[in-house]
Enzyme design. Sequence first.
Site, PDB file in Angstrom:
ATOM      1  N   GLU A  99      16.101  33.968 -17.027  1.00  0.00           N
ATOM      2  CA  GLU A  99      16.151  33.639 -15.614  1.00  0.00           C
ATOM      3  C   GLU A  99      16.896  34.802 -14.960  1.00  0.00           C
ATOM      4  O   GLU A  99      18.043  35.078 -15.283  1.00  0.00           O
ATOM      5  CB  GLU A  99      16.898  32.303 -15.414  1.00  0.00           C
ATOM      6  CG  GLU A  99      16.911  31.783 -14.003  1.00  0.00           C
ATOM      7  CD  GLU A  99      15.632  31.063 -13.591  1.00  0.00           C
ATOM      8  OE1 GLU A  99      14.713  30.896 -14.430  1.00  0.00           O
ATOM      9  OE2 GLU A  99      15.536  30.690 -12.407  1.00  0.00           O
ATOM     10  N   ASP A 147      25.416  29.982  -4.429  1.00  0.00           N
ATOM     11  CA  ASP A 147      26.164  30.447  -5.593  1.00  0.00           C
ATOM     12  C   ASP A 147      27.664  30.418  -5.389  1.00  0.00           C
ATOM     13  O   ASP A 147      28.165  30.679  -4.297  1.00  0.00           O
ATOM     14  CB  ASP A 147      25.728  31.869  -5.938  1.00  0.00           C
ATOM     15  CG  ASP A 147      24.350  31.886  -6.590  1.00  0.00           C
ATOM     16  OD1 ASP A 147      24.227  31.291  -7.680  1.00  0.00           O
ATOM     17  OD2 ASP A 147      23.419  32.446  -6.003  1.00  0.00           O
ATOM     18  N   TYR A 177      13.810  22.517 -12.362  1.00  0.00           N
ATOM     19  CA  TYR A 177      15.193  22.982 -12.497  1.00  0.00           C
ATOM     20  C   TYR A 177      16.087  21.866 -11.983  1.00  0.00           C
ATOM     21  O   TYR A 177      16.191  21.634 -10.782  1.00  0.00           O
ATOM     22  CB  TYR A 177      15.377  24.258 -11.664  1.00  0.00           C
ATOM     23  CG  TYR A 177      16.691  24.984 -11.880  1.00  0.00           C
ATOM     24  CD1 TYR A 177      17.911  24.317 -11.917  1.00  0.00           C
ATOM     25  CD2 TYR A 177      16.711  26.363 -12.025  1.00  0.00           C
ATOM     26  CE1 TYR A 177      19.100  24.993 -12.113  1.00  0.00           C
ATOM     27  CE2 TYR A 177      17.900  27.061 -12.208  1.00  0.00           C
ATOM     28  CZ  TYR A 177      19.084  26.365 -12.240  1.00  0.00           C
ATOM     29  OH  TYR A 177      20.268  27.046 -12.419  1.00  0.00           O
TER      30      TYR A 177
END
Lengths: 394, 271
Positions: free
Chosen positions: B48, B59, B173
């Site tokens: 990934e 993030d 995911y």
Amino acid sequence: MKNGYFGHYGGQFVGETLMPAILELDSTFKKLKHDREFNKNLNSLLSKYVGRPTPVTFCPNLSTKFGCKIYLKREDLAHTGAHKINNALGQALLAKAMGKTRIIAETGAGQHGVATATACAKLGLDCQIFMGVVDMERQKPNVFRMKLLGADVIPVRSGTQTLKDAINETLRDWSASTATTHYLIGSALGPHPYPEIVAHFQAVIGREARFQILKETKRLPNAVVACVGGGSNAIGIFRAFLKDSDVRLIGVEAGGLGIKSGKHAARFADPELGKPGILHGSLTYVLQDQNGQIYNTHSISAGLDYSAVGPEHSYLREIGRAEYYYVTDKECLKAFHLLSEMEGIIPALESSHALAYSFKLARNLDKNDILLINLSGRGDKDIFEVARYSGDKL
Amino acid sequence: MNYAELFHNLKRKNEIALIPFTVIGDPNYQTSLKIVKNAIHAGADILELGFPFSDPTADGPTIQAADQRALQSGITTDQCFEFLREVRSYSMIPIGLLIYANLVYRYGIEEFYAKLSDISVNSVLVADVPIEEATPFIKAARNSAIDTVFLVSPLTTNERLTQILAQARGFIYLISRLGVTGVRNDVQDLTIKLIKQIKRKTQLPIAVGFGISNPEQVETLARTEVDGVIVGSAIVKIIEENIDRPENINTEIGSFIASLKNATRGSCKIS
Ligand SMILES: Cc1ncc(COP(=O)(O)O)c(C=O)c1O
């Protein structure tokens, strides 16, 4: 029109984690925006707590100097000193209706942070404000005001340490905290429904101003001028005039050290760096490099120092309903001093951008023409920064 | 190799996929390439890879810093493509991309996916494109035979899950917990419940990410119906901590990945 779009600008570009909260906000807003009880509550706060309606003030000395009639919509007289309180109270009430107990917000100039902290103190909500450390330094008085109001100010050290980074950090907090927390965005930007919500709560500015100027002058202004950071005070005053096709709507961006220098926050004025892009939830004009990395902005005014602009402004510009220009730091400072000395009103550096452009525009107008300028905030917060520029010691 | 084949093979061996995440160009192009090659040798089943972005709002601090290091090294979108091409010529390992919308939009959505198709990248996940905005991205991906991977979070409602599953390709995911990427230590019961819920509705493999950082967590997950684990911040942290001793990066990442891979093996499923 696609849901949440102004033309092809806007949308909901956020991670899956935030979508449920954004949908909840959307449905709550739809339900409450015309709810009688909700509006009674909000209007009572606006009149008895904020001090609305704010007046429209004629500026005789500037009018003589520049050769047209200059009027100011006095958002500087709203409680806490800027238009930001209109939106902060509206959204805080929405948050309560959703059962949220904690509010988070970003702030640049600190005016939105102060407004949010104020709304939270008044309505009994926990409050955390994210602020870039560069902005904390240049808007010191507001940092202390937020603390006095019981809010935590969380310094943001990532990136350029200004508004953009404060928004990043607030979004990060929110993606872990939506269950209890409402993100109270301070400008007409972010994912749908935020641009619509903020415009809705700020539209009171234009509604009042249009009524007031008609009452006083028996006609509509030739142009309405406002500074544009994210675009909330501008959209707030523009909305009431959108259908008055003879009234020019003019937004003023921060030209910083000039467009060629690359040190500015003029998303529309720089054809090289300002392009449609996706930042903080919406598709809109964004300052960016050729690879799509977000470009770092500069402005003397923390509230305009931001890489993107609210999507409705991208739309109004594209359809030709509103025009956008810029003024530099220097021109802004000059206007700041001029209003202070000639009319006895110390304006915010953000609002001084609207003034500076208006003074340029006025020279091409007739003496009976009317200019209505949104004085979005007062300049008390800026005195240290202005002193620094002029070399004065405080 | 495509995802279906890979997940099928792993299942036969009673393993789940180990999916390390790194940022392309962190801390610079060459070191980053070595790290990726090393990860392949150490046992990665899928890569990934993230395109560095100036404002990565999904993030946490570790990956933000990685993006910054990569951008500071001067990496461009075209160099990211070049990087992928080099990885592809080195190995046929499946590659999934994690990217922010503006990088794709600025390049041109169709052009971006066409480029990836040339390089035989397997999938793309755009972190800030929810199902509501996905149409042009999905269209471009289909035109280029690339899988569109979507996030599912603990807050995703049943209704949204159905919408997502109708569009998702490659794998799902699953965000193991709320918030941004970062290192955590345990596996929540909630994650295990979610895995079961999603499995009831789809044949697609599920990879769990956000906060997986040690072999114990991987072992726990390997005992569920999950098909893969994505480990990002814990690996990127090794780069950060050894930034002044680049020679250590690969030994440490190598042994860390090997220990994680080990934990994906020989699991006896509970359900
Ligand atoms: C007084 C004042 N005016 C204008 C702005 C710019 O924001 P907006 O464009 O949303 O009105 C700010 C933002 O901090 C402000 O404090």
